[in-house]
Design an enzyme around this catalytic site. Structure first.
Site, PDB file in Angstrom:
ATOM      1  N   ASP A 295       1.340   9.255   3.191  1.00 55.27           N
ATOM      2  CA  ASP A 295       1.454   8.165   1.974  1.00 55.27           C
ATOM      3  C   ASP A 295       3.473   7.953   2.064  1.00 55.27           C
ATOM      4  O   ASP A 295       3.692   7.115   2.520  1.00 55.27           O
ATOM      5  CB  ASP A 295       0.812   7.356   1.470  1.00 55.27           C
ATOM      6  CG  ASP A 295      -0.266   6.765   1.779  1.00 55.27           C
ATOM      7  OD1 ASP A 295      -0.578   7.019   3.123  1.00 55.27           O
ATOM      8  OD2 ASP A 295      -1.835   5.952   1.059  1.00 55.27           O
TER       9      ASP A 295
ATOM     10  N   LYS B 169       0.874  -1.057  -0.111  1.00 58.12           N
ATOM     11  CA  LYS B 169       0.139  -0.052   0.141  1.00 58.12           C
ATOM     12  C   LYS B 169       0.802   1.044   0.098  1.00 58.12           C
ATOM     13  O   LYS B 169       0.983   2.669  -0.826  1.00 58.12           O
ATOM     14  CB  LYS B 169      -0.710  -0.127   1.288  1.00 58.12           C
ATOM     15  CG  LYS B 169      -2.016   1.684   1.349  1.00 58.12           C
ATOM     16  CD  LYS B 169      -2.507   1.994   0.635  1.00 58.12           C
ATOM     17  CE  LYS B 169      -3.334   2.960   0.482  1.00 58.12           C
ATOM     18  NZ  LYS B 169      -4.549   3.378  -0.260  1.00 58.12           N
TER      19      LYS B 169
END
Length: 394
Positions: A260, A200
């Site tokens: 992220d 991810k």
């Protein structure tokens, strides 16, 4: 036969997209503390601006319930956790306190409830939860949804990943794959939790790298008076590169990429790296470059067209346009923001910033219109639009 025991905790775009996808075949209960959001869902109104979510909410309304309480979860049910894990600059990591609190609450309620984490989390988080709550089945399944296309992506996943490798993961995965027409079983992957968490983070960091790379090329072209469209089009004809993420912008923004990439950088603590850190720095430099180009024009009445992250989305959080506005607000004489959404932000309290939802007034009044993406409604004034949208790709 409908599965009657699926609960989605967190009715944001990840929760809504996954819950509505599962509502094709199952009874789904959305749990959220936001009563206004739940009232909209009960009325068949999507709390998030996305056409396909709205259509799905109407279509599957008979299979949808709402609740404000986790105590409504039943024994042997599945809870899909789609809770916020914002990046905390002080922690240099995602803030997982809300997510961990819900896991603890569900564990205390019933240890047979299967928890599927869809929130983006630091590498190693799921394993820590499994050690902390060893009698609860806790799974991690990363989401790969685009803002504005979340329901489409939920129905058409390029891959589905479940972790850890267990019978509980296989049963949970089957619920997802059964809701997807013509799903290729080769695209269902099982792996350990650290590997799934890494997929991810590093997938989004790679995409952010492509955005940053194209933006640096565009900065070079603009500084040297080259046609960036010709240069980038030529580069992307290479079959190894192709056209994904090839349209310059003010920088990457939104829910995922900013946090992220920072979490990926933090994950390398103590491990040699240079590229990951450079992606974060490149995005910051791009914002500085764009803002300086705007300021150097010396125009008094500057307009900002929309503050949303992208077309088809109502998310303004961490949008690249916000970054530019923040960088130039102290240098500009007068700023007019066109934004039809009701947004509260302390930046609007500045004496030189005004907000309007009157498009015609905005287009006529401003001497320069700053737009991350060019839409049809501002093309009539394209001569005074400043954008790096060279392909007019919304």
């Amino acid at each position: 036969m409908l599965n009657k025991n699926i609960y989605v905790i967190g009715a944001g775009y990840v929760g809504l997209a996954n819950g509505l996808m599962l509502a094709q075949n199952s009874k789904v209960t959305f749990i959220d503390k936001d009563n206004i959001k739940l009232e909209k869902i009960d009325q068949g109104i999507s709390p998030i601006e996305e056409h396909e979510l709205q259509v799905a909410l109407k279509k599957f309304s008979g299979n949808i319930n709402t609740s404000t309480s986790i105590s409504s979860l039943k024994k042997s049910s599945m809870a899909i956790l789609c809770l916020p894990t914002n990046y905390d600059e002080n922690l240099d990591s995602f803030d997982t306190s809300i997510l961990e609190g819900v896991i603890k609450e569900i564990h205390s309620l019933n240890k047979e409830i299967v928890m599927v984490i869809k929130s983006t989390i630091p590498i190693g988080f799921t394993q820590r939860m499994l050690q902390k709550f060893p009698s609860s089945p806790i799974l991690f399944s990363p989401e790969f949804l685009r803002e504005g296309r979340s329901f489409f992506d939920a129905l058409n996943p390029e891959r589905i990943i479940f972790s850890p490798i267990s019978d509980a993961s296989k049963r949970a995965a089957k619920l997802f794959t059964n809701a997807i027409k013509n799903f290729n079983p080769q695209n269902l992957l099982f792996m350990n939790t650290g590997e799934a968490e890494s997929v991810k983070l590093f997938a989004n960091t790679y995409l952010a790298m492509r955005v940053a790379y194209i933006n640096e090329i565009d900065s070079f072209c603009e500084e040297n008076r080259l046609d960036a469209k010709n240069v980038i089009s030529g580069i992307c004809k290479d079959s190894r590169i192709r056209e994904g993420y090839n349209n310059p912008s003010f920088g990457y923004g939104g829910y995922c990429f900013p946090k992220d990439t920072k979490q990926a950088k933090s994950s390398f603590r103590g491990i040699p790296e240079a590229l990951i850190s450079s992606i974060v720095k490149s995005n910051e430099k791009r914002a500085s470059f764009i803002s300086s180009r705007i300021i150097d024009k010396g125009i008094k009445k500057i307009g900002f067209y929309r503050l949303t992250m992208k077309s088809g989305s109502d998310n303004t959080r961490s949008s690249s346009t916000w970054n530019i506005l923040d960088l130039i607000k102290n240098e500009a004489n007068e700023i007019l923001v066109y934004e039809p959404l009701e947004i509260e932000n302390e930046a609007f309290q500045a004496d030189n910033i005004t907000v309007t939802d009157d498009l015609k007034y905005f287009l006529d009044y401003c001497d320069l219109i700053v737009a991350n993406r060019v839409s049809e409604e501002i093309k009539t004034k394209i001569d005074k639009v400043y954008t790096r949208d060279i392909f007019f790709d919304n």
